[in-house]
Design a protein around this motif. Sequence first.
Motif, short mmCIF file in Angstrom:
data_model
loop_
_atom_site.label_atom_id
_atom_site.label_comp_id
_atom_site.label_asym_id
_atom_site.label_seq_id
_atom_site.Cartn_x
_atom_site.Cartn_y
_atom_site.Cartn_z
N ARG A 3 0.30 4.87 -2.96
CA ARG A 3 1.65 4.38 -2.64
C ARG A 3 2.71 5.36 -3.13
O ARG A 3 3.67 5.68 -2.45
CB ARG A 3 1.91 3.02 -3.31
N TYR B 151 3.69 0.10 5.90
CA TYR B 151 3.07 1.10 5.02
C TYR B 151 1.65 0.74 4.58
O TYR B 151 0.94 1.57 4.04
CB TYR B 151 3.93 1.38 3.77
N GLN B 152 1.26 -0.53 4.79
CA GLN B 152 -0.06 -0.96 4.31
C GLN B 152 -1.18 -0.11 4.91
O GLN B 152 -2.08 0.35 4.21
CB GLN B 152 -0.26 -2.44 4.69
N SER C 54 5.68 7.70 -1.12
CA SER C 54 6.94 7.01 -1.35
C SER C 54 8.17 7.81 -0.89
O SER C 54 9.24 7.25 -0.72
CB SER C 54 7.09 6.62 -2.82
N GLU D 149 -2.37 2.52 -6.22
CA GLU D 149 -1.01 2.72 -6.75
C GLU D 149 -0.56 4.16 -6.56
O GLU D 149 0.57 4.44 -6.13
CB GLU D 149 -1.04 2.33 -8.26
N VAL E 243 -1.27 3.41 3.47
CA VAL E 243 -1.93 3.45 2.15
C VAL E 243 -3.45 3.41 2.35
O VAL E 243 -4.20 4.19 1.74
CB VAL E 243 -1.46 2.28 1.26
#
Length: 177
Positions: free
Chosen positions: A133, A146-147, A137, A130, A150
């Motif tokens: 991310r 974006y996976q 952001s 989290e 991350v």
Amino acid sequence: MSEAETRHRIALTVNGIERRAEVPARRLLSDCLRHDLGLTGTHVGCEHGVCGACTVLVGGVAMRSCLLLAVSVDGEQVTTVEGLAGPDGALSPVQQGFADCHGLQCGFCTPGFLTTITAGLAENPDPTPEQARELISGNLCRCTGYQNIVAAVLRAAELGKQAELGKQAELGKQAKA
Ligand code: FES
Ligand code: FES
């Protein structure tokens, strides 16, 4: 630019090297890095502070170079993407994380991600998914979901921790020797 425009001499340390330039007061740091100092690794997407492609570290803090005037960083320490690898060219943990996790496609946004994440992990070396991310952001990528980025942040954190443990073991050995 009019012929009469006043130019200002600035000296800044970029990637550990003292650099000088003579710039008009309105010269953006992003343009100064790219055009005056030839460091084209810093990319310019929006020039409005929105995309994050132009992010560099100023005194270790991630900042949008398209929102800074070059004269305002006179005397500062600036790190661009060109300064992230080791002196021997070894990839930094964040660069290696991107390579390991396929964190880039066209790569246009990548320099800004690398600098942003470098600063973020210096502050929080062990982020949760989290937090990873959240960290990215403010940067836009037009290619990915974006996976993988991350995943690259988490991998970089892992590599950073391993490097830190390696350093400590080396220091321990030297202390005993
Ligand atoms: S070019 Fe600076 S934030 Fe987009
Ligand atoms: S990898 Fe293409 S814009 Fe991000």
